[in-house]
Design an enzyme around this catalytic site. Structure first.
Site, mmCIF file in Angstrom:
data_model
loop_
_atom_site.group_PDB
_atom_site.id
_atom_site.type_symbol
_atom_site.label_atom_id
_atom_site.label_comp_id
_atom_site.label_asym_id
_atom_site.label_seq_id
_atom_site.Cartn_x
_atom_site.Cartn_y
_atom_site.Cartn_z
ATOM 1 N N TYR A 10 0.828 -1.212 0.000
ATOM 2 C CA TYR A 10 0.000 0.000 0.000
ATOM 3 C C TYR A 10 0.860 1.260 0.000
ATOM 4 O O TYR A 10 0.466 2.276 -0.565
ATOM 5 C CB TYR A 10 -0.892 0.019 1.242
ATOM 6 C CG TYR A 10 -2.080 -0.895 1.160
ATOM 7 C CD1 TYR A 10 -3.271 -0.469 0.596
ATOM 8 C CD2 TYR A 10 -2.013 -2.197 1.644
ATOM 9 C CE1 TYR A 10 -4.375 -1.310 0.514
ATOM 10 C CE2 TYR A 10 -3.108 -3.049 1.575
ATOM 11 C CZ TYR A 10 -4.284 -2.599 1.007
ATOM 12 O OH TYR A 10 -5.362 -3.440 0.929
ATOM 13 N N ASP A 30 10.376 -6.715 -4.019
ATOM 14 C CA ASP A 30 9.435 -7.317 -3.069
ATOM 15 C C ASP A 30 9.739 -8.805 -2.957
ATOM 16 O O ASP A 30 10.072 -9.456 -3.946
ATOM 17 C CB ASP A 30 7.989 -7.101 -3.539
ATOM 18 C CG ASP A 30 6.989 -7.234 -2.396
ATOM 19 O OD1 ASP A 30 6.406 -6.212 -1.996
ATOM 20 O OD2 ASP A 30 6.824 -8.367 -1.878
ATOM 21 N N VAL A 149 0.212 8.763 5.248
ATOM 22 C CA VAL A 149 -0.907 8.962 4.324
ATOM 23 C C VAL A 149 -2.167 8.258 4.815
ATOM 24 O O VAL A 149 -2.098 7.302 5.577
ATOM 25 C CB VAL A 149 -0.578 8.424 2.911
ATOM 26 C CG1 VAL A 149 0.455 9.280 2.244
ATOM 27 C CG2 VAL A 149 -0.156 6.971 2.970
ATOM 28 N N LYS A 200 5.333 9.749 14.573
ATOM 29 C CA LYS A 200 4.369 8.944 13.810
ATOM 30 C C LYS A 200 3.460 8.145 14.749
ATOM 31 O O LYS A 200 2.233 8.128 14.589
ATOM 32 C CB LYS A 200 5.136 8.006 12.870
ATOM 33 C CG LYS A 200 4.377 6.816 12.357
ATOM 34 C CD LYS A 200 3.347 7.166 11.313
ATOM 35 C CE LYS A 200 2.402 5.995 11.106
ATOM 36 N NZ LYS A 200 1.485 6.157 10.016
ATOM 37 N N ASN A 204 -0.961 8.394 15.891
ATOM 38 C CA ASN A 204 -1.981 7.352 15.888
ATOM 39 C C ASN A 204 -2.450 7.002 17.293
ATOM 40 O O ASN A 204 -3.617 6.638 17.494
ATOM 41 C CB ASN A 204 -1.476 6.118 15.139
ATOM 42 C CG ASN A 204 -1.572 6.345 13.637
ATOM 43 O OD1 ASN A 204 -2.387 7.145 13.175
ATOM 44 N ND2 ASN A 204 -0.736 5.677 12.876
ATOM 45 N N ARG A 240 -12.623 24.434 21.090
ATOM 46 C CA ARG A 240 -11.439 23.679 21.508
ATOM 47 C C ARG A 240 -11.749 22.210 21.801
ATOM 48 O O ARG A 240 -11.025 21.547 22.525
ATOM 49 C CB ARG A 240 -10.798 24.357 22.740
ATOM 50 C CG ARG A 240 -10.066 25.658 22.374
ATOM 51 C CD ARG A 240 -9.498 26.386 23.564
ATOM 52 N NE ARG A 240 -10.526 26.895 24.459
ATOM 53 C CZ ARG A 240 -11.284 27.976 24.218
ATOM 54 N NH1 ARG A 240 -11.112 28.658 23.100
ATOM 55 N NH2 ARG A 240 -12.197 28.369 25.081
ATOM 56 N N GLY A 251 -9.897 -0.571 13.336
ATOM 57 C CA GLY A 251 -9.145 -1.514 12.510
ATOM 58 C C GLY A 251 -8.029 -0.827 11.762
ATOM 59 O O GLY A 251 -7.695 0.327 12.027
ATOM 60 N N CYS A 254 -2.620 0.667 11.158
ATOM 61 C CA CYS A 254 -1.890 1.701 11.905
ATOM 62 C C CYS A 254 -2.474 1.993 13.281
ATOM 63 O O CYS A 254 -1.797 1.812 14.289
ATOM 64 C CB CYS A 254 -1.855 2.991 11.076
ATOM 65 S SG CYS A 254 -0.855 2.825 9.589
ATOM 66 N N TYR A 311 -11.927 -2.099 7.179
ATOM 67 C CA TYR A 311 -11.923 -1.427 8.481
ATOM 68 C C TYR A 311 -12.411 0.013 8.376
ATOM 69 O O TYR A 311 -12.691 0.646 9.387
ATOM 70 C CB TYR A 311 -10.532 -1.485 9.129
ATOM 71 C CG TYR A 311 -9.493 -0.595 8.508
ATOM 72 C CD1 TYR A 311 -9.320 0.717 8.931
ATOM 73 C CD2 TYR A 311 -8.669 -1.054 7.492
ATOM 74 C CE1 TYR A 311 -8.381 1.545 8.355
ATOM 75 C CE2 TYR A 311 -7.731 -0.241 6.909
ATOM 76 C CZ TYR A 311 -7.597 1.052 7.344
ATOM 77 O OH TYR A 311 -6.667 1.870 6.758
HETATM 78 N N1 LIG Z 1 -1.114 1.160 4.731
HETATM 79 C C1 LIG Z 1 -1.165 2.344 5.306
HETATM 80 O O1 LIG Z 1 -2.150 3.054 5.222
HETATM 81 C C2 LIG Z 1 0.037 2.902 6.047
HETATM 82 C C3 LIG Z 1 0.038 4.244 6.375
HETATM 83 C C4 LIG Z 1 1.151 4.774 7.012
HETATM 84 C C5 LIG Z 1 2.210 3.928 7.348
HETATM 85 N N2 LIG Z 1 2.169 2.604 7.044
HETATM 86 C C6 LIG Z 1 3.314 1.762 7.403
HETATM 87 O O2 LIG Z 1 4.041 1.462 6.220
HETATM 88 C C7 LIG Z 1 4.655 0.173 6.326
HETATM 89 C C8 LIG Z 1 4.263 -0.673 5.133
HETATM 90 O O3 LIG Z 1 2.876 -0.885 5.194
HETATM 91 P P1 LIG Z 1 2.019 -1.330 3.924
HETATM 92 O O4 LIG Z 1 0.613 -1.012 4.263
HETATM 93 O O5 LIG Z 1 2.604 -0.818 2.658
HETATM 94 O O6 LIG Z 1 2.259 -2.926 3.979
HETATM 95 P P2 LIG Z 1 1.797 -3.995 2.881
HETATM 96 O O7 LIG Z 1 1.603 -5.274 3.618
HETATM 97 O O8 LIG Z 1 0.713 -3.442 2.027
HETATM 98 O O9 LIG Z 1 3.070 -4.146 1.928
HETATM 99 C C9 LIG Z 1 4.288 -4.562 2.365
HETATM 100 C C10 LIG Z 1 5.015 -5.254 1.205
HETATM 101 O O10 LIG Z 1 6.334 -5.558 1.669
HETATM 102 C C11 LIG Z 1 6.690 -6.854 1.178
HETATM 103 N N3 LIG Z 1 7.743 -7.369 2.053
HETATM 104 C C12 LIG Z 1 7.627 -7.912 3.287
HETATM 105 N N4 LIG Z 1 8.845 -8.217 3.778
HETATM 106 C C13 LIG Z 1 9.743 -7.853 2.828
HETATM 107 C C14 LIG Z 1 11.166 -7.904 2.750
HETATM 108 N N5 LIG Z 1 11.887 -8.373 3.751
HETATM 109 N N6 LIG Z 1 11.748 -7.477 1.622
HETATM 110 C C15 LIG Z 1 11.013 -6.985 0.579
HETATM 111 N N7 LIG Z 1 9.675 -6.897 0.602
HETATM 112 C C16 LIG Z 1 9.046 -7.321 1.728
HETATM 113 C C17 LIG Z 1 5.395 -7.627 1.208
HETATM 114 O O11 LIG Z 1 5.456 -8.736 0.330
HETATM 115 C C18 LIG Z 1 4.379 -6.564 0.772
HETATM 116 O O12 LIG Z 1 4.195 -6.551 -0.630
HETATM 117 C C19 LIG Z 1 4.168 -0.402 7.678
HETATM 118 O O13 LIG Z 1 5.137 -0.161 8.669
HETATM 119 C C20 LIG Z 1 2.935 0.415 7.982
HETATM 120 O O14 LIG Z 1 2.692 0.512 9.369
HETATM 121 C C21 LIG Z 1 1.109 2.076 6.379
#
Ligand SMILES: NC(=O)c1ccc[n+]([C@@H]2O[C@H](COP(=O)([O-])OP(=O)(O)OC[C@H]3O[C@@H](n4cnc5c(N)ncnc54)[C@H](O)[C@@H]3O)[C@@H](O)[C@H]2O)c1
Length: 427
Positions: A10, A30, A149, A200, A204, A240, A251, A254, A311
């Site tokens: 994502y 990935d 985001v 960060k 949350n 306020r 859900g 984050c 969620y």
């Molecule tokens: N999704 C959100 O809305 C959001 C918002 C802010 C922050 N975050 C943070 O961003 C980070 C990533 O979240 P996301 O939602 O993109 O996760 P996600 O599960 O959608 O994607 C993670 C990707 O990383 C890959 N991956 C896992 N281990 C790996 C490795 N060792 N090497 C290479 N690729 C690997 C997985 O196959 C997957 O495609 C998390 O820490 C999350 O807390 C997410």
């Protein structure tokens, strides 16, 4: 620059695409071969249209290369998952990502961790990884740039949100700032590593505590016989006060997870954060209690249709969704469950996108997620499908009068007075 983005989920995919769109040569690495093969074939299967369009453009431009292997680059951006297991942070993906790129990192290169992590993680993992290779961190640049985001608005927020960039040294932060400045239009705030990590999760944790307050008000309002939604709306008229909304539980990847990163850093100094978590985790039990009171299982077989597995509305993400907890609680109590969601395809149980099948012969409909398709259901049509006209609305998203007019008893979570058709008729 040549940039390797690690993790194409994502966050990683739109970030990689945005970097490619702003002229960088981007390698997206990935571990999931299916993700890489799909992208290599030009398939982008995320629900958000803006992200799909952005990623397709980047792939077509030839500047975004999906790969199952990491490659050397000037900068590495790590966007891998950081879930919790038994309320404790699981940092194995972050460790693995550092381990995979470290042998490729040359002196002067920059590593930026975007994943959400407990305070102190970026430095600790980097030090461990590079020490194991007999190298010192001073030769490289290290930064933490948390992603903040909002799913549903990812492209917009990638562009326009302010960013926090924490560096191990000021020069590291400055290098990371320069990379983000190639596409980010918001202000870029520079700080140290641990402060950036903490900002960060504080954001949350703040939202989780605020939602817990709203949920507590919902339970209090039911006991007092008043409407929590109206109470919150009126309280928020004060300049306020800004209370969020109650609901069936919190859900997503984050808000329910990040506060635990703060709590695990110091369990004794985080009582409020932990209590808020417990209040929010209790909400699926509150929903199950309402269902049990409006359609007691003791009086016969009961089919409950849970409407929404995501969620939050209008996205396909069901991670940490309260729907699953509600489903388990009611199934354990003997109810027959069906989960409907028009967008979600990945759910730990069974989910259907066929509303008619879900609603057919149902005794209770429970709105868990206020997707547009659910908000806009026509009560007259639904009335013809169900066995018993009972609706539990956990999102305060339907026009109760319209549903009452179609013969439904409607219970809105947090609304004290139970508005039955009988009451409406009597009025
Ligand atoms: N999704 C959100 O809305 C959001 C918002 C802010 C922050 N975050 C943070 O961003 C980070 C990533 O979240 P996301 O939602 O993109 O996760 P996600 O599960 O959608 O994607 C993670 C990707 O990383 C890959 N991956 C896992 N281990 C790996 C490795 N060792 N090497 C290479 N690729 C690997 C997985 O196959 C997957 O495609 C998390 O820490 C999350 O807390 C997410």
């Amino acid at each position: 620059m040549k940039i390797t983005v690690v993790g194409l989920g994502y966050i990683g995919l739109p970030t990689a695409a945005m970097l490619a769109e702003s002229g960088h040569e981007v390698l997206g690495y990935d571990v999931d071969k299916k993700v890489v093969a799909g992208l290599a074939a030009g398939r982008v299967e995320l629900a958000e249209r803006g992200v799909r369009d952005l990623a397709r453009r980047a792939l077509q431009s030839g500047r975004l290369h999906p790969s199952s292997m990491p490659f050397p680059a000037d900068a590495f951006v790590i966007c891998v998952p950081t879930p919790t297991v038994d309320h404790r942070p699981d940092l194995r993906a972050v460790e693995a990502a550092f381990g995979a790129v470290a042998p490729l990192v040359q002196d002067g290169n920059l590593i930026m961790l975007e994943s959400t992590v407990p305070p102190g993680t970026t430095l600790a993992v980097a030090e461990r990884t590079f020490r194991a290779l007999g190298r010192y961190l001073d030769a490289i640049h290290l930064a933490h740039c948390p992603e903040r985001v909002l799913p549903g608005k990812i492209v917009d927020e990638l562009l326009w949100n302010d960013r926090i960039v924490g560096g191990r040294r000021p020069v590291d932060a400055e290098m990371a700032r320069a990379v983000y400045a190639t596409f980010a239009r918001g202000e870029i705030h520079v700080t140290d590593l641990t402060t950036a990590e903490t900002v960060k999760i504080v954001e949350n944790a703040y939202r989780d505590v605020n939602i817990a307050f709203a949920n507590e008000l919902a339970i209090l309002a039911e006991a007092l016989g008043i409407d929590a939604w109206e109470t919150i709306r009126l309280a928020n008229c004060h300049p306020r006060v800004d209370i969020l909304s109650p609901g069936p539980g919190v859900g997503g990847h984050c808000i329910p997870v990040d506060p635990q990163f703060l709590a695990s850093a110091n369990p004794f100094a985080s009582e409020l954060i932990q209590t808020a978590r417990r209040v929010n985790e209790r909400m699926p039990h509150v929903v199950a209690r309402i269902v049990r009171s409006v359609a007691p299982i003791e009086t016969g077989d009961r089919k409950v249709a849970l409407l929404g597995a995501a969620y939050k509305p209008d996205i396909d993400d069901a991670r940490e969704t309260p729907t699953l907890a509600i489903e388990h609680l009611l199934a354990d109590a003997g109810y027959t469950l069906v989960v409907y969601d028009p967008l979600v395809t990945q759910y730990p149980g069974t989910v259907t996108a066929d509303f008619d099948a879900a609603a057919r012969d149902a005794d209770v409909l429970v709105i868990v997620t206020d997707h547009a398709e659910i908000r806009e259901l026509d009560p007259q049509t639904v009335a013809a499908a169900v066995r018993s006209r009972t609706l539990v609305d956990c999102r305060n998203c339907v026009d109760v009068d319209r549903w009452n007019a179609a013969g439904f008893d409607v219970h809105v979570i947090g609304r004290g007075a139970f508005r039955s058709t009988a009451l409406v008729a009597a009025a």
